[in-house]
Write an enzyme that holds these catalytic residues in place. Sequence first.
Site, PDB file in Angstrom:
ATOM      1  N   TYR A   1      26.327  35.610  39.620  1.00 21.04           N
ATOM      2  CA  TYR A   1      27.607  35.876  39.260  1.00 21.04           C
ATOM      3  C   TYR A   1      28.168  35.140  38.601  1.00 21.04           C
ATOM      4  O   TYR A   1      28.812  35.350  37.322  1.00 21.04           O
ATOM      5  CB  TYR A   1      28.510  36.167  40.613  1.00 21.04           C
ATOM      6  CG  TYR A   1      29.828  36.982  39.900  1.00 21.04           C
ATOM      7  CD1 TYR A   1      30.853  36.321  39.660  1.00 21.04           C
ATOM      8  CD2 TYR A   1      29.774  38.233  40.529  1.00 21.04           C
ATOM      9  CE1 TYR A   1      31.964  37.104  39.175  1.00 21.04           C
ATOM     10  CE2 TYR A   1      31.099  39.015  40.279  1.00 21.04           C
ATOM     11  CZ  TYR A   1      32.039  38.317  39.600  1.00 21.04           C
ATOM     12  OH  TYR A   1      33.196  39.042  39.200  1.00 21.04           O
TER      13      TYR A   1
ATOM     14  N   LYS B   1      29.075  41.392  33.575  1.00 19.74           N
ATOM     15  CA  LYS B   1      28.130  41.041  32.627  1.00 19.74           C
ATOM     16  C   LYS B   1      27.967  41.282  31.390  1.00 19.74           C
ATOM     17  O   LYS B   1      27.365  40.840  30.555  1.00 19.74           O
ATOM     18  CB  LYS B   1      26.557  41.106  33.449  1.00 19.74           C
ATOM     19  CG  LYS B   1      26.276  40.786  34.880  1.00 19.74           C
ATOM     20  CD  LYS B   1      26.531  39.033  34.588  1.00 19.74           C
ATOM     21  CE  LYS B   1      26.488  38.406  35.897  1.00 19.74           C
ATOM     22  NZ  LYS B   1      26.842  37.136  35.960  1.00 19.74           N
TER      23      LYS B   1
ATOM     24  N   PRO C   1      29.385  47.854  34.969  1.00 19.07           N
ATOM     25  CA  PRO C   1      30.366  46.750  35.158  1.00 19.07           C
ATOM     26  C   PRO C   1      30.769  46.029  36.476  1.00 19.07           C
ATOM     27  O   PRO C   1      31.179  44.811  36.523  1.00 19.07           O
ATOM     28  CB  PRO C   1      31.740  47.389  34.708  1.00 19.07           C
ATOM     29  CG  PRO C   1      31.544  48.783  35.081  1.00 19.07           C
ATOM     30  CD  PRO C   1      30.227  49.192  34.788  1.00 19.07           C
TER      31      PRO C   1
ATOM     32  N   HIS D   1      38.378  30.878  38.572  1.00 19.85           N
ATOM     33  CA  HIS D   1      38.130  31.274  40.007  1.00 19.85           C
ATOM     34  C   HIS D   1      36.754  30.761  40.459  1.00 19.85           C
ATOM     35  O   HIS D   1      35.835  30.339  39.673  1.00 19.85           O
ATOM     36  CB  HIS D   1      37.865  32.792  39.882  1.00 19.85           C
ATOM     37  CG  HIS D   1      39.260  33.472  39.650  1.00 19.85           C
ATOM     38  ND1 HIS D   1      39.233  34.904  39.909  1.00 19.85           N
ATOM     39  CD2 HIS D   1      40.469  33.072  39.453  1.00 19.85           C
ATOM     40  CE1 HIS D   1      40.598  35.301  39.598  1.00 19.85           C
ATOM     41  NE2 HIS D   1      41.238  34.217  39.352  1.00 19.85           N
TER      42      HIS D   1
ATOM     43  N   TYR E   1      36.176  42.908  45.844  1.00 15.55           N
ATOM     44  CA  TYR E   1      35.348  44.219  45.431  1.00 15.55           C
ATOM     45  C   TYR E   1      35.229  44.812  47.142  1.00 15.55           C
ATOM     46  O   TYR E   1      35.143  43.918  48.017  1.00 15.55           O
ATOM     47  CB  TYR E   1      33.978  43.625  45.144  1.00 15.55           C
ATOM     48  CG  TYR E   1      33.642  43.150  44.144  1.00 15.55           C
ATOM     49  CD1 TYR E   1      33.960  41.882  43.421  1.00 15.55           C
ATOM     50  CD2 TYR E   1      32.926  43.886  42.902  1.00 15.55           C
ATOM     51  CE1 TYR E   1      33.918  41.301  42.261  1.00 15.55           C
ATOM     52  CE2 TYR E   1      32.874  43.477  41.686  1.00 15.55           C
ATOM     53  CZ  TYR E   1      33.117  42.180  41.297  1.00 15.55           C
ATOM     54  OH  TYR E   1      32.943  41.390  39.871  1.00 15.55           O
TER      55      TYR E   1
HETATM   56  C1  PHB Z   1      37.952  42.913  34.874  1.00 17.84           C
HETATM   57  O1  PHB Z   1      38.565  42.441  35.247  1.00 17.84           O
HETATM   58  O2  PHB Z   1      38.025  43.904  34.093  1.00 17.84           O
HETATM   59  C2  PHB Z   1      36.359  43.406  35.781  1.00 17.84           C
HETATM   60  C3  PHB Z   1      36.223  42.276  36.554  1.00 17.84           C
HETATM   61  C4  PHB Z   1      34.883  42.137  37.395  1.00 17.84           C
HETATM   62  C5  PHB Z   1      34.147  43.146  37.134  1.00 17.84           C
HETATM   63  C6  PHB Z   1      34.523  44.192  36.185  1.00 17.84           C
HETATM   64  C7  PHB Z   1      35.580  44.296  35.512  1.00 17.84           C
HETATM   65  O3  PHB Z   1      33.179  43.432  38.024  1.00 17.84           O
END
Ligand code: PHB
Length: 398
Positions: free
Chosen positions: A392, A304, A300, A80, A209
Amino acid sequence: MLNSLPISLRTQVGIVGAGPAGLVLSHLLSLQGIESVVVENRSRQYAEQRVRAGVLEQGTVDLLIEMGVGERMKAEGLVHHGIELRFGGRGHRIDFQDLTGGKGITIYAQHEVLKDLNNARVAAGGQVLFEVDNVSVHDFDSSRPKIRYQKDGNACELTCDFIAGCDGFHGICRPSIPTGVLTEYEREYPFGWLGILAEAPPSSEELIYTYHDRGFALLSMRTPRISRLYLQCKPDEDVDLWSDEKIWQELHTRLASEGWTLTEGQILQKGVTGMRSFVVEPMQYGRLFLAGDSAHIVPPTGAKGLNLAVADVQILARALKHFYSTGSCDLLDTYSAICLRRVWKVQRFSWWMTSMLHRFPDENPFDHRRQLAELDYVTSSRAAAKTLAENYVGLPLE
Ligand code: PHB
Ligand code: APR
């Protein structure tokens, strides 16, 4: 019934824990000709089926490829080059490729990484001992630290030059450090995440998000057929109160955007995780070195946890290689300081993403408008978007 005489074993580096930190460290050391033994209390099967994180930073991807364990990740991982921030029913893409000079992330489940690492350890003749019991660490303030454990009814004592505590937040290594040595820094968040794994093709190419009046939601994925989605919930939410229908309904509401639909599917797994920020200083004592979740926990939101664990053990492997090739402890002596500079930057980023995107029970209207201004700024200012993007995809390793 234990046999009376302990079995005495010897290695250079004893590693407690066969999670990402322990296995990456063990393989990095073996590539440098340094012997290690990993002791793990769970079974290999258990570790390789646990649904955990899924985002690999560019640096983690590059390392796994360099280590020779990246083939399946390259074939099956989803690369991505951006994420979407969604608020007010509108999406705003953060273009990693443009903002970081071509870096990206790879979506590849943590348990898949563990499968690849375990297979590599076996192929290299590495010693990863699963299902050991009663692990304890001793004499790490001496030059001959020891790991004691029981395996198949035998008491064993592994004498090492160094011990790596890669046993996660609930492990035994951090608590084995004498009282008064460590300082803990912690922040509990007043919410958790209800996560689902669903047999549904992801409704977006990239992660979404979303900030919504009803709370945060995240659309992620594992494969072109498996979606991974999260909802902000109470920290002690009872997942049994959430029917599949209720979960999908809430996800539709929070992720809603004009001209976009969320594809549902069978929910394969659901669970609630709490959220905390945690750091312990220092990350070493004598010849015991803490790495990964044994030393720090991040919320989460910044994806990270795994990546920070991998960064720690890269620094530790470099320091151990320096010791065994020169006899000098100077890199080992600075392990904690070097790790903590990265740990705290990652803690800041994870806290910032969490604070920007979640509704807080004690917030007032000012806080709400400030969050919207933060989102408006980060999606309209190139400088602001660049700070999100560079954190990120992963800051460079020192
Ligand atoms: C996930 O795909 O489990 C995931 C992705 C992004 C995040 C947290 C978990 O910030
Ligand atoms: N004896 C032996 N092994 C232990 C013990 C013990 N007393 N306690 C814990 N372990 C093992 C666990 O079973 C686990 O396999 O240590 C391993 C620690 O792995 P993780 O918890 O995954 O921690 P780490 O390797 O630092 O990776 C951090 O994993 O949990 C995720 O969200 C976390 O993505 C982050 C990453």
